[in-house]
Design a protein around this motif. Structure first.
Motif, PDB file in Angstrom:
ATOM      1  N   UNK A   1      25.409  17.999  88.635  1.00 35.72           N
ATOM      2  CA  UNK A   1      26.192  17.268  89.625  1.00 35.72           C
ATOM      3  C   UNK A   1      25.973  17.746  91.044  1.00 35.72           C
ATOM      4  N   UNK A   2      25.043  18.685  91.252  1.00 35.90           N
ATOM      5  CA  UNK A   2      24.703  19.156  92.591  1.00 35.90           C
ATOM      6  C   UNK A   2      23.181  19.245  92.701  1.00 35.90           C
TER       7      UNK A   2
ATOM      8  N   UNK B   1      28.816  11.242  86.891  1.00 36.85           N
ATOM      9  CA  UNK B   1      28.797  12.416  87.759  1.00 36.85           C
ATOM     10  C   UNK B   1      29.125  12.043  89.196  1.00 36.85           C
ATOM     11  N   UNK B   2      29.817  12.944  89.874  1.00 35.43           N
ATOM     12  CA  UNK B   2      30.022  12.824  91.313  1.00 35.43           C
ATOM     13  C   UNK B   2      29.067  13.828  91.962  1.00 35.43           C
ATOM     14  N   UNK B   3      27.832  13.369  92.237  1.00 38.41           N
ATOM     15  CA  UNK B   3      26.775  14.280  92.675  1.00 38.41           C
ATOM     16  C   UNK B   3      26.922  14.639  94.149  1.00 38.41           C
ATOM     17  N   UNK B   4      26.870  15.926  94.437  1.00 36.34           N
ATOM     18  CA  UNK B   4      26.850  16.423  95.805  1.00 36.34           C
ATOM     19  C   UNK B   4      25.398  16.689  96.190  1.00 36.34           C
ATOM     20  N   UNK B   5      24.951  16.059  97.263  1.00 39.08           N
ATOM     21  CA  UNK B   5      23.556  16.170  97.690  1.00 39.08           C
ATOM     22  C   UNK B   5      23.478  16.938  99.008  1.00 39.08           C
ATOM     23  N   UNK B   6      22.672  17.975  99.049  1.00 39.90           N
ATOM     24  CA  UNK B   6      22.410  18.732 100.276  1.00 39.90           C
ATOM     25  C   UNK B   6      20.965  18.509 100.681  1.00 39.90           C
ATOM     26  N   UNK B   7      20.732  18.290 101.982  1.00 37.60           N
ATOM     27  CA  UNK B   7      19.399  18.023 102.500  1.00 37.60           C
ATOM     28  C   UNK B   7      18.976  19.150 103.440  1.00 37.60           C
TER      29      UNK B   7
END
Length: 351
Positions: A43-44, A76-82
């Protein structure tokens, strides 16, 4: 963007060691942000991208929240970091340090890290970012082919000896002079981020006299400096349309996060469809995500170029892999492109 860089570069190009130090600082900074150093829980996802239209698939996925949408389909509640880095070496360092989960860089860096981690982290390709020709552009009128470069020339590449541009240049040198001379031009290359190198070529620098870049930087150079001309096209070296830039990850991240991984690949496929069916929207997204000052008409011309294909299955990568093994750049010999890409139905038609 280019105007601000042009002023900084008009007097003298920064030394390569300063650029390399800056890239390392970015990697260190990523780790110092408090991000875990190991694969994160399902989820991340942390994604590293670089500069240029070649990363348009990621730009679209980011702007349209496609990864998050696909994640919800998986529950899923996906957390995306760029994270934005410059050069395959910096990207590989970030991946192996655990600072990122998905690396975006050239096929050359993928093959390097695949070879280095085989039997350990087992890094492999996830997907292609599409087929785009990369141009080696020079502002030196005396340089018509790579045989015309001399010690007075400096060729900007994202990472010396590691980036896909460096590997394609070595491949071209091997075809010109034989495998034993594959690194004949390496001494003329210098690590410079694409925006800085573009500013130098447009400003008609006498220090950086060539740039092996990618879209849109190469097109901006050709449009804004009458002396700029194409010395080499990556398609000519690689034997046709090819996936120069790809995404890759560790086996552990893929195995530990199957739903997140699947959502990411599905989002890439959606992004490719959007670009193909709505290039106008894709151009607007690129400008918005990158805060770019590029001429929109030029950008649309690049996206609509018949030589450009936005698709996630890798194409025509194996020749470069064979070359890199033949000259000792990688120790392990790949028998097929499938050796260095994960087995996935979405990329099954690759090569």
């Amino acid at each position: 963007m280019l105007h601000s860089f042009r002023a900084a570069w008009s007097a003298r190009i920064r030394p390569a060691r300063r650029v390399a130090a800056a890239a390392l600082a970015v990697v260190v900074g990523v780790s110092a942000l408090g991000l875990p150093r190991h694969a994160m829980a399902e989820g991340q996802i942390r994604i590293a991208e670089q500069f240029g239209v070649v990363y348009l698939l990621l730009n679209v996925a980011r702007d349209q929240h496609l990864i998050e949408q696909e994640g919800r389909k998986e529950g899923l509640d996906i957390k995306v970091d760029w994270v934005r880095l410059s050069g395959g070496a910096a990207v590989n360092d970030a991946l192996l340090s655990g600072s990122i989960d998905i690396a975006g860089a050239g096929v050359g860096p993928l093959l390097t890290v695949w070879d280095r981690t085989r039997g350990r982290q087992n890094v492999k390709g996830v997907a292609s970012l599409g087929n785009l020709p990369y141009y080696l552009v020079s502002n030196n009128p005396n340089v018509k082919t790579i045989a015309d470069f001399t010690s007075k020339d400096r060729i900007a590449v994202p990472a010396v000896g590691v980036s896909v541009q460096s590997r394609v240049l070595q491949y071209a040198a091997a075809k010109q002079w034989g495998d034993k001379a594959f690194d004949r031009i390496d001494g003329f290359t210098q690590a410079i981020p694409h925006p800085d190198a573009t500013a130098a070529i447009i400003a008609d620098s006498s220090v950086i006299t060539a740039h092996f870049g990618n879209p849109p930087f190469q097109q901006q150079e050709l449009a804004q400096n009458p002396k700029a001309h194409i010395v080499l096209n990556s398609y000519d070296v690689l034997g046709g349309p090819s996936s120069a830039t790809v995404l890759y990850a560790t086996e552990k991240f893929r195995n530990d996060n199957p739903k997140t991984y699947h959502a990411f690949v599905a989002a890439l496929a959606q992004a490719a469809h959007l670009i193909s069916t709505n290039p106008e929207l894709a151009a607007d997204i690129y400008i918005r995500v990158n805060d770019s000052k590029i001429d929109r008409a030029l950008l649309l011309k690049i996206i609509r170029d018949p030589q450009v294909q936005f698709k996630i299955a890798p194409q025509n990568t194996f020749g470069l892999a064979q070359f890199m093994h033949r000259v000792g750049a990688i120790r392990n010999e790949p028998k097929s492109w499938r050796d260095y890409f994960f087995d996935d139905p979405a990329t099954a038609s690759g090569s």
